[in-house]
Design an enzyme around this catalytic site. Structure first.
Site, PDB file in Angstrom:
ATOM      1  N   ASP A 126      58.820  42.740  54.531  1.00 35.43           N
ATOM      2  CA  ASP A 126      58.178  41.636  53.811  1.00 35.43           C
ATOM      3  C   ASP A 126      57.756  42.028  52.407  1.00 35.43           C
ATOM      4  O   ASP A 126      57.779  41.180  51.498  1.00 35.43           O
ATOM      5  CB  ASP A 126      56.947  41.148  54.580  1.00 35.43           C
ATOM      6  CG  ASP A 126      57.314  40.553  55.936  1.00 35.43           C
ATOM      7  OD1 ASP A 126      58.483  40.138  56.089  1.00 35.43           O
ATOM      8  OD2 ASP A 126      56.437  40.501  56.817  1.00 35.43           O
ATOM      9  N   SER A 133      68.285  42.718  49.980  1.00 37.41           N
ATOM     10  CA  SER A 133      69.027  42.948  51.221  1.00 37.41           C
ATOM     11  C   SER A 133      69.659  44.326  51.108  1.00 37.41           C
ATOM     12  O   SER A 133      69.943  44.802  50.004  1.00 37.41           O
ATOM     13  CB  SER A 133      70.115  41.886  51.399  1.00 37.41           C
ATOM     14  OG  SER A 133      71.059  42.282  52.389  1.00 37.41           O
ATOM     15  N   ASN A 135      72.532  44.776  51.616  1.00 37.34           N
ATOM     16  CA  ASN A 135      73.865  44.484  51.096  1.00 37.34           C
ATOM     17  C   ASN A 135      73.930  44.453  49.574  1.00 37.34           C
ATOM     18  O   ASN A 135      75.031  44.551  49.001  1.00 37.34           O
ATOM     19  CB  ASN A 135      74.372  43.155  51.662  1.00 37.34           C
ATOM     20  CG  ASN A 135      74.489  43.192  53.171  1.00 37.34           C
ATOM     21  OD1 ASN A 135      74.319  44.244  53.785  1.00 37.34           O
ATOM     22  ND2 ASN A 135      74.773  42.048  53.773  1.00 37.34           N
ATOM     23  N   THR A 181     107.453  77.702  29.490  1.00 35.05           N
ATOM     24  CA  THR A 181     107.793  76.461  30.177  1.00 35.05           C
ATOM     25  C   THR A 181     108.512  76.854  31.460  1.00 35.05           C
ATOM     26  O   THR A 181     109.319  77.793  31.456  1.00 35.05           O
ATOM     27  CB  THR A 181     108.700  75.558  29.315  1.00 35.05           C
ATOM     28  OG1 THR A 181     109.896  76.278  28.971  1.00 35.05           O
ATOM     29  CG2 THR A 181     107.998  75.147  28.022  1.00 35.05           C
ATOM     30  N   HIS A 182     108.193  76.187  32.563  1.00 40.28           N
ATOM     31  CA  HIS A 182     108.724  76.568  33.885  1.00 40.28           C
ATOM     32  C   HIS A 182     108.288  77.978  34.269  1.00 40.28           C
ATOM     33  O   HIS A 182     108.973  78.651  35.053  1.00 40.28           O
ATOM     34  CB  HIS A 182     110.256  76.477  33.920  1.00 40.28           C
ATOM     35  CG  HIS A 182     110.805  75.144  33.542  1.00 40.28           C
ATOM     36  ND1 HIS A 182     111.018  74.142  34.471  1.00 40.28           N
ATOM     37  CD2 HIS A 182     111.166  74.629  32.338  1.00 40.28           C
ATOM     38  CE1 HIS A 182     111.502  73.069  33.862  1.00 40.28           C
ATOM     39  NE2 HIS A 182     111.588  73.334  32.559  1.00 40.28           N
ATOM     40  N   SER A 312      87.141  93.165  45.918  1.00 42.74           N
ATOM     41  CA  SER A 312      87.729  93.486  47.211  1.00 42.74           C
ATOM     42  C   SER A 312      86.778  94.329  48.035  1.00 42.74           C
ATOM     43  O   SER A 312      86.057  95.172  47.502  1.00 42.74           O
ATOM     44  CB  SER A 312      89.046  94.241  47.016  1.00 42.74           C
ATOM     45  OG  SER A 312      89.559  94.685  48.257  1.00 42.74           O
ATOM     46  N   LYS A 318      88.850  96.689  42.057  1.00 38.88           N
ATOM     47  CA  LYS A 318      89.563  95.421  41.868  1.00 38.88           C
ATOM     48  C   LYS A 318      88.586  94.342  41.400  1.00 38.88           C
ATOM     49  O   LYS A 318      87.512  94.170  41.965  1.00 38.88           O
ATOM     50  CB  LYS A 318      90.229  95.000  43.175  1.00 38.88           C
ATOM     51  CG  LYS A 318      91.230  93.856  43.032  1.00 38.88           C
ATOM     52  CD  LYS A 318      91.997  93.682  44.348  1.00 38.88           C
ATOM     53  CE  LYS A 318      93.133  92.687  44.191  1.00 38.88           C
ATOM     54  NZ  LYS A 318      92.647  91.320  43.992  1.00 38.88           N
ATOM     55  N   ASN A 320      88.487  90.194  40.439  1.00 35.83           N
ATOM     56  CA  ASN A 320      89.227  88.939  40.591  1.00 35.83           C
ATOM     57  C   ASN A 320      88.710  87.856  39.640  1.00 35.83           C
ATOM     58  O   ASN A 320      87.543  87.888  39.227  1.00 35.83           O
ATOM     59  CB  ASN A 320      89.123  88.434  42.029  1.00 35.83           C
ATOM     60  CG  ASN A 320      89.772  89.384  43.020  1.00 35.83           C
ATOM     61  OD1 ASN A 320      90.719  90.093  42.673  1.00 35.83           O
ATOM     62  ND2 ASN A 320      89.268  89.415  44.231  1.00 35.83           N
ATOM     63  N   GLU A 325      88.895  80.505  40.136  1.00 37.47           N
ATOM     64  CA  GLU A 325      89.185  80.185  41.536  1.00 37.47           C
ATOM     65  C   GLU A 325      88.188  79.163  42.077  1.00 37.47           C
ATOM     66  O   GLU A 325      88.567  78.214  42.777  1.00 37.47           O
ATOM     67  CB  GLU A 325      89.145  81.461  42.374  1.00 37.47           C
ATOM     68  CG  GLU A 325      90.340  82.371  42.151  1.00 37.47           C
ATOM     69  CD  GLU A 325      90.235  83.701  42.865  1.00 37.47           C
ATOM     70  OE1 GLU A 325      91.203  84.469  42.808  1.00 37.47           O
ATOM     71  OE2 GLU A 325      89.162  83.984  43.472  1.00 37.47           O
TER      72      GLU A 325
END
Length: 455
Positions: A126, A133, A135, A181-182, A312, A318, A320, A325
């Site tokens: 109330d 609502s 909705n 490229t590629h 690692s 090592k 990374n 990532e």
């Protein structure tokens, strides 16, 4: 529940934890949806608090609520806005598709807080939900949360990333590298040119978001249950949007058509699509960095990303590329979220969309993780990486594709022969060209100057 109280709603009695601020309807939802343990995000809780606070102010202005009631609700809603009661929003994201449970959760929490302040009963339906609502509240909360998070978090983060890329590019404007490229050797480019592509992606991402925000600024509030505005004052919608704009500083406005804003999530789907596009760009930038950083011996080794942590548990020394990532995973998550938001957007049935909580969760998560990833990428990867100029120069010098610059002088077929010989015999392009053409060393140095070729 060892310590509980009895609350009642239209369905009867229910046990609620003794110290909980929520009541019966929230508890029923907690009992009904033990699905994922994913809760409404902070951005949505803040938006719900803003909606309830603004609604109380508008209802007071319209003469529908007395000042003491309004004051108690406004102060209680502010505590929700400020994050003081997030633990009181325990309902799973996978709930009733309209988000009724979460709307009632907000109504009950604020009603309980306001009752304590006022010293008399404040009713969740109330009073807190007056003229509203679920909705129209939940679609409005999605738009408010998305608009504020995009404007306050994501766009500033992208602007920071864009500036960081441009600053780094300027440091290496005269450094030439092998174009690819590629994933195969191509004509040379400057480091700054390659990075300008990244900067442009980010800039266009900002522009895409800015282009979508006007649709997000349209609010369903005032449409109430089915879009007709039943039980809301005729002036409620306009006043609500105006007051919320004044409160937040953002240009919220009444939806042009409540039947669209309640039954569809088209604006959210549009924004999610822009987030997906930005995520695809992040994936490209992060993978470029990973390739360039690869090695240090057997990879490209063109750049060195900052060393942030051991890479690692078994291979000592090592390191990374952990930031790129992480960014690629963020990109994958956002792209997946977009699929879910798109399916959610398809789920409008007549006057209501029934996947709103899921849309809310995925949309706000995408905004937040993209913003955080942008800053991490800028500050912990791009700003601090170094370019291995000697390695780049060595690769450029050995690149047989530079012969492309000789095509206008000696022709494509002759150029192909020179390139193949240089590659097969491991010799420099200039050395082979001196043997197979009439060009002298000075002419070849001029034509094959890598820096000149990038301009």
């Amino acid at each position: 529940m060892a310590n509980y109280r009895i609350e009642k709603d239209s369905m009867g009695e229910v046990k609620v934890p003794e110290d909980a601020l929520w009541a019966a309807q929230t508890q029923r939802a907690v009992n009904n949806f033990p699905i994922s343990n994913l809760k409404m995000p902070r951005a949505m809780i803040k938006a719900l608090g803003l909606i309830k606070q603004t609604a109380a102010e508008v209802n007071f202005d319209l003469g529908l609520m007395n000042e003491t009631m309004k004051k108690a609700i406004v102060e209680s809603a502010q505590e929700v806005i400020d994050g003081g009661h997030d633990k009181e929003f325990p309902i799973d994201i996978f709930q009733t598709g309209s988000g009724t449970s979460s709307n009632m959760n907000a109504n009950e929490v604020i009603a309980n807080l306001a009752t304590k302040k006022l010293g008399e009963k404040v009713h969740p339906n109330d009073h807190i939900n007056m003229g509203q609502s679920s909705n129209d509240v939940i679609p409005t909360a999605i738009h408010v949360a998305a608009y504020m998070e995009t404007s306050e978090m994501l766009i500033p983060a992208l602007e920071h990333l864009h500036k960081t890329i441009e600053t780094k590019a300027a440091q290496y404007d005269d450094v030439v590298k092998t174009g690819r490229t590629h994933l195969m050797d191509a004509m040379p480019v400057r480091v700054s040119q390659e990075m300008s592509g990244w900067a442009s992606q980010v800039k266009h991402g900002i522009e895409r978001l800015q282009a979508s925000l006007p649709r997000i600024a349209e609010l369903a509030q005032g449409g109430t249950a089915v879009g007709t505005g039943v039980n809301a004052h005729p002036e409620f919608a306009e006043r609500f949007a105006k007051k919320l704009s004044e409160k937040t500083g953002f240009p919220f406005k009444k939806a042009g058509n409540f039947f669209e804003s309640l039954s569809t999530a088209d604006a959210a789907v549009e924004l999610s699509g822009q987030l997906k596009t930005i995520a695809a760009g992040f994936m490209k930038i992060a993978n470029d960095l990973r390739w360039e950083n690869s090695g240090p011996i057997a990879g490209f080794g063109e750049i060195s990303l900052p060393s942030l942590q051991p890479g690692s548990s078994i291979m000592p020394g090592k390191i990374n590329p952990v930031i790129p990532e992480a960014v690629t995973m963020v990109a994958a998550q956002v792209i997946g979220n977009d699929v879910s938001v798109t399916i959610g957007g398809q789920s409008g049935n007549f006057q209501l969309n029934v996947m709103l909580p899921m849309i809310a969760y995925n949309l706000t998560q995408s905004i937040e993780i993209l913003a955080n990833a942008a800053r991490v990428l800028a500050d912990k990867a791009i700003e601090g990486y170094t370019v291995n100029t000697d390695k780049m120069a060595s690769l450029v010098d050995k690149n047989p594709i530079l012969v492309t610059a000789l095509n206008p002088v000696i022709g494509y077929e002759k150029g192909a022969s020179i390139a193949k010989t240089a590659y097969a015999e491991g010799r420099s392009l200039k050395e082979v060209a001196l043997e197979q053409t009439d060009l002298n060393e000075a002419e070849l140095n001029d034509i094959l100057d890598p820096l000149k070729l990038t301009k």
